[in-house]
Design a protein around this motif. Sequence first.
Motif, PDB file in Angstrom:
ATOM      1  N   VAL A   1      32.411  -6.646 -28.818  1.00  0.00           N
ATOM      2  CA  VAL A   1      30.878  -7.387 -29.250  1.00  0.00           C
ATOM      3  C   VAL A   1      30.822  -7.967 -30.558  1.00  0.00           C
ATOM      4  O   VAL A   1      30.128  -8.830 -30.918  1.00  0.00           O
ATOM      5  N   PRO A   2      31.707  -7.220 -31.716  1.00  0.00           N
ATOM      6  CA  PRO A   2      32.001  -7.812 -33.409  1.00  0.00           C
ATOM      7  C   PRO A   2      32.651  -9.548 -33.048  1.00  0.00           C
ATOM      8  O   PRO A   2      31.817  -9.750 -33.713  1.00  0.00           O
ATOM      9  N   VAL A   3      33.006  -9.675 -32.344  1.00  0.00           N
ATOM     10  CA  VAL A   3      33.768 -10.129 -31.981  1.00  0.00           C
ATOM     11  C   VAL A   3      32.612 -11.729 -31.281  1.00  0.00           C
ATOM     12  O   VAL A   3      32.483 -12.184 -32.205  1.00  0.00           O
ATOM     13  N   LEU A   4      32.198 -11.367 -30.899  1.00  0.00           N
ATOM     14  CA  LEU A   4      31.032 -11.995 -29.654  1.00  0.00           C
ATOM     15  C   LEU A   4      29.699 -12.361 -31.070  1.00  0.00           C
ATOM     16  O   LEU A   4      28.945 -13.462 -30.772  1.00  0.00           O
ATOM     17  N   LEU A   5      29.177 -10.810 -31.848  1.00  0.00           N
ATOM     18  CA  LEU A   5      28.333 -11.324 -32.451  1.00  0.00           C
ATOM     19  C   LEU A   5      28.800 -12.314 -33.913  1.00  0.00           C
ATOM     20  O   LEU A   5      28.134 -12.440 -34.129  1.00  0.00           O
ATOM     21  N   LYS A   6      29.724 -12.411 -34.532  1.00  0.00           N
ATOM     22  CA  LYS A   6      30.341 -13.614 -34.963  1.00  0.00           C
ATOM     23  C   LYS A   6      30.376 -15.414 -34.353  1.00  0.00           C
ATOM     24  O   LYS A   6      29.620 -16.233 -34.982  1.00  0.00           O
ATOM     25  N   LEU A   7      30.319 -14.608 -33.195  1.00  0.00           N
ATOM     26  CA  LEU A   7      30.041 -16.859 -32.907  1.00  0.00           C
ATOM     27  C   LEU A   7      28.853 -16.437 -32.562  1.00  0.00           C
ATOM     28  O   LEU A   7      28.691 -17.265 -33.345  1.00  0.00           O
ATOM     29  N   ALA A   8      27.723 -15.294 -31.999  1.00  0.00           N
ATOM     30  CA  ALA A   8      26.434 -16.134 -32.559  1.00  0.00           C
ATOM     31  C   ALA A   8      26.248 -16.820 -34.190  1.00  0.00           C
ATOM     32  O   ALA A   8      25.595 -17.248 -33.802  1.00  0.00           O
ATOM     33  N   ARG A   9      27.002 -16.032 -34.668  1.00  0.00           N
ATOM     34  CA  ARG A   9      26.154 -16.585 -36.138  1.00  0.00           C
ATOM     35  C   ARG A   9      26.949 -17.915 -35.936  1.00  0.00           C
ATOM     36  O   ARG A   9      26.396 -18.995 -36.938  1.00  0.00           O
ATOM     37  N   GLN A  10      27.771 -18.378 -35.884  1.00  0.00           N
ATOM     38  CA  GLN A  10      28.866 -19.604 -35.867  1.00  0.00           C
ATOM     39  C   GLN A  10      28.757 -20.774 -35.140  1.00  0.00           C
ATOM     40  O   GLN A  10      28.019 -21.455 -35.229  1.00  0.00           O
ATOM     41  N   TRP A  11      28.164 -20.346 -33.763  1.00  0.00           N
ATOM     42  CA  TRP A  11      27.445 -21.534 -32.785  1.00  0.00           C
ATOM     43  C   TRP A  11      26.106 -20.991 -32.868  1.00  0.00           C
ATOM     44  O   TRP A  11      25.748 -20.764 -31.823  1.00  0.00           O
TER      45      TRP A  11
END
Length: 293
Positions: free
Chosen positions: A102-112
């Motif tokens: 989840v921490p990795v995907l949350l970073k993606l959510a902020r990026q894209w």
Amino acid sequence: MAVFVRAVELGSFAAAADALELSGPMVGKHVRCLEERLGVRLLTRTTRRQHLTDIGRAYYERCRVVLAEAEASDALAADKLAEPRGKLRVTMPVHFGRHCVVPVLLKLARQWPALEFDLSLSDRFADLAEDEYDLAIRTGDLESKTDLVARRVARQRMVVCASPSYLRKHGKPRQYEDLTQHNAVVYRRSGRVRPWLFPRDGQLPQEVLPRTRLRLDDLDAIADATVAGLGLAWLPSWLVRDRIQSGALVHVLPKQPEFLYDVHAVWLQTPNLARKIRVAVDALAEALPSLTG
């Protein structure tokens, strides 16, 4: 090549000219240039019809392959530059998902910002097609299915640990075989207790099953029970790292090789992998090794 292929497929220079928005003479010029460069005749034409020569037919088939590859390359480049968008549905194990994925995907959510996320944390093995998931994160052995593609994105280092109070009372194991003389807090899923695994050079992993005094289906609860002195535990290093650093737990058998549980990203086989899935898998493969090591 594109003009030549279109002229063959449509049956005449005139039809190719209309389709390509060129003049008839310009289509003929393209074909003649090819023939002059190759030193062979590709097409024979009369006032009523045209047909391929033998070398022209072989060249036409090869041109189709070359042009298809060129189009695929263009599409790949365009996809690489495109912003990932749409809903990405991901299923993952509860604890590994919460702590690592989840921490990795949350970073993606902020990026894209054009990406939407629908994340499910469950230890149930979902069917990607039936449950309509784009991506699954799986730990351990994979089921063999021809319609699935898997990429290893990390490896979980499994460690044996115990509380200082337990070790003072029961002694510290020195080798794998000593573990069977100790109480253990073990993970149980679907009614099954799995043995602890330890690597052996060139052989199948050694299986050890200590005395199972306490069985739980929650990894955090196992770690808490181990801190309370109720037995040894075999847990992922990422889960107990802070407890070991604080002294609440002790890494048992630190000089012995540790088993590595593979972590895979799994998706349904498709001719063209969606940009949103590729971006997520690449991000997980880059970030997870440092989180699970």
